[in-house]
Write a protein that holds these residues in place. Sequence first.
Motif, PDB file in Angstrom:
ATOM      1  N   ALA A  14       0.837  -1.206   0.000  1.00 28.48           N
ATOM      2  CA  ALA A  14       0.000   0.000   0.000  1.00 28.48           C
ATOM      3  C   ALA A  14       0.870   1.254   0.000  1.00 28.48           C
ATOM      4  N   ALA A  15       1.948   1.227   0.754  1.00 30.87           N
ATOM      5  CA  ALA A  15       2.847   2.377   0.781  1.00 30.87           C
ATOM      6  C   ALA A  15       3.477   2.602  -0.586  1.00 30.87           C
ATOM      7  N   LEU A  16       3.918   1.527  -1.235  1.00 29.29           N
ATOM      8  CA  LEU A  16       4.505   1.660  -2.578  1.00 29.29           C
ATOM      9  C   LEU A  16       3.491   2.197  -3.573  1.00 29.29           C
ATOM     10  N   THR A  17       2.242   1.754  -3.457  1.00 29.02           N
ATOM     11  CA  THR A  17       1.184   2.254  -4.344  1.00 29.02           C
ATOM     12  C   THR A  17       0.982   3.748  -4.136  1.00 29.02           C
ATOM     13  N   ASP A  18       0.885   4.169  -2.884  1.00 24.24           N
ATOM     14  CA  ASP A  18       0.715   5.592  -2.598  1.00 24.24           C
ATOM     15  C   ASP A  18       1.887   6.417  -3.108  1.00 24.24           C
ATOM     16  N   LEU A  19       3.090   5.908  -2.919  1.00 25.86           N
ATOM     17  CA  LEU A  19       4.267   6.645  -3.384  1.00 25.86           C
ATOM     18  C   LEU A  19       4.319   6.709  -4.902  1.00 25.86           C
ATOM     19  N   ALA A  20       3.894   5.640  -5.568  1.00 24.21           N
ATOM     20  CA  ALA A  20       3.851   5.645  -7.035  1.00 24.21           C
ATOM     21  C   ALA A  20       2.864   6.700  -7.527  1.00 24.21           C
ATOM     22  N   ILE A  21       1.723   6.803  -6.870  1.00 17.66           N
ATOM     23  CA  ILE A  21       0.731   7.818  -7.245  1.00 17.66           C
ATOM     24  C   ILE A  21       1.307   9.212  -7.028  1.00 17.66           C
ATOM     25  N   ALA A  22       1.948   9.413  -5.879  1.00 16.77           N
ATOM     26  CA  ALA A  22       2.546  10.718  -5.580  1.00 16.77           C
ATOM     27  C   ALA A  22       3.589  11.096  -6.628  1.00 16.77           C
ATOM     28  N   LEU A  23       4.415  10.138  -7.007  1.00 12.60           N
ATOM     29  CA  LEU A  23       5.463  10.418  -7.994  1.00 12.60           C
ATOM     30  C   LEU A  23       4.888  10.594  -9.391  1.00 12.60           C
ATOM     31  N   ASN A  24       3.775   9.930  -9.672  1.00 13.81           N
ATOM     32  CA  ASN A  24       3.103  10.129 -10.950  1.00 13.81           C
ATOM     33  C   ASN A  24       2.549  11.555 -11.041  1.00 13.81           C
ATOM     34  N   LEU A  25       2.058  12.063  -9.927  1.00 13.08           N
ATOM     35  CA  LEU A  25       1.524  13.423  -9.889  1.00 13.08           C
ATOM     36  C   LEU A  25       2.623  14.479  -9.874  1.00 13.08           C
ATOM     37  N   ASP A  26       3.727  14.157  -9.197  1.00 10.92           N
ATOM     38  CA  ASP A  26       4.841  15.094  -9.093  1.00 10.92           C
ATOM     39  C   ASP A  26       6.147  14.319  -9.028  1.00 10.92           C
ATOM     40  N   GLY A  27       6.726  14.085 -10.180  1.00 10.46           N
ATOM     41  CA  GLY A  27       7.968  13.328 -10.272  1.00 10.46           C
ATOM     42  C   GLY A  27       9.157  14.009  -9.637  1.00 10.46           C
ATOM     43  N   LYS A  28       9.011  15.273  -9.265  1.00 16.48           N
ATOM     44  CA  LYS A  28      10.101  16.018  -8.644  1.00 16.48           C
ATOM     45  C   LYS A  28       9.952  16.095  -7.124  1.00 16.48           C
ATOM     46  N   ASN A  29       9.140  15.233  -6.577  1.00 15.70           N
ATOM     47  CA  ASN A  29       8.961  15.185  -5.133  1.00 15.70           C
ATOM     48  C   ASN A  29      10.095  14.346  -4.543  1.00 15.70           C
ATOM     49  N   SER A  30      11.147  15.020  -4.132  1.00 19.13           N
ATOM     50  CA  SER A  30      12.344  14.312  -3.670  1.00 19.13           C
ATOM     51  C   SER A  30      12.058  13.470  -2.432  1.00 19.13           C
ATOM     52  N   ARG A  31      11.208  13.937  -1.570  1.00 18.69           N
ATOM     53  CA  ARG A  31      10.890  13.176  -0.356  1.00 18.69           C
ATOM     54  C   ARG A  31      10.191  11.862  -0.710  1.00 18.69           C
ATOM     55  N   ALA A  32       9.309  11.871  -1.686  1.00 12.07           N
ATOM     56  CA  ALA A  32       8.639  10.637  -2.109  1.00 12.07           C
ATOM     57  C   ALA A  32       9.659   9.644  -2.662  1.00 12.07           C
ATOM     58  N   HIS A  33      10.618  10.127  -3.433  1.00 10.25           N
ATOM     59  CA  HIS A  33      11.688   9.250  -3.935  1.00 10.25           C
ATOM     60  C   HIS A  33      12.485   8.664  -2.773  1.00 10.25           C
ATOM     61  N   TRP A  34      12.777   9.506  -1.775  1.00 12.21           N
ATOM     62  CA  TRP A  34      13.569   9.080  -0.626  1.00 12.21           C
ATOM     63  C   TRP A  34      12.828   8.017   0.196  1.00 12.21           C
ATOM     64  N   VAL A  35      11.553   8.264   0.478  1.00 15.80           N
ATOM     65  CA  VAL A  35      10.761   7.294   1.240  1.00 15.80           C
ATOM     66  C   VAL A  35      10.661   5.990   0.466  1.00 15.80           C
TER      67      VAL A  35
END
Length: 110
Positions: A14-35
């Motif tokens: 579930a966490a990976l799914t949420d992070l994938a959605i976040a990165l799809n919306l904003d690929g420059k979200n460095s914190r999402a990449h880090w998490v």
Amino acid sequence: MLRGEKRVDRSYSAALTDLAIALNLDGKNSRAHWVRAKLLHKVGRASGAMEAIEAALKIDPKAADYLLTRAEFLADEGLHDAALADNSTVLEGTKSLPLYQARAWCQRGD
């Protein structure tokens, strides 16, 4: 991104799914990449973790927490000189908080 970060300890998928959605919306979200990097490393996907931490550092190359995370990954792979370089960057090349300075010294000891 925040929901994914909160779910890391309860449900990896579930966490990976949420992070994938976040990165799809904003690929420059460095914190999402880090998490995402920390989560992938936790589940044993070292190459994916390294790609994710590199993406975070590409966006924010001086972030002490990202550098320390990459140093941890590199050390786990036996690349101690590269890990030490990231560690030294935190200690000498960034204006990092005392928390990150302490983490860097602890990593060095490890």
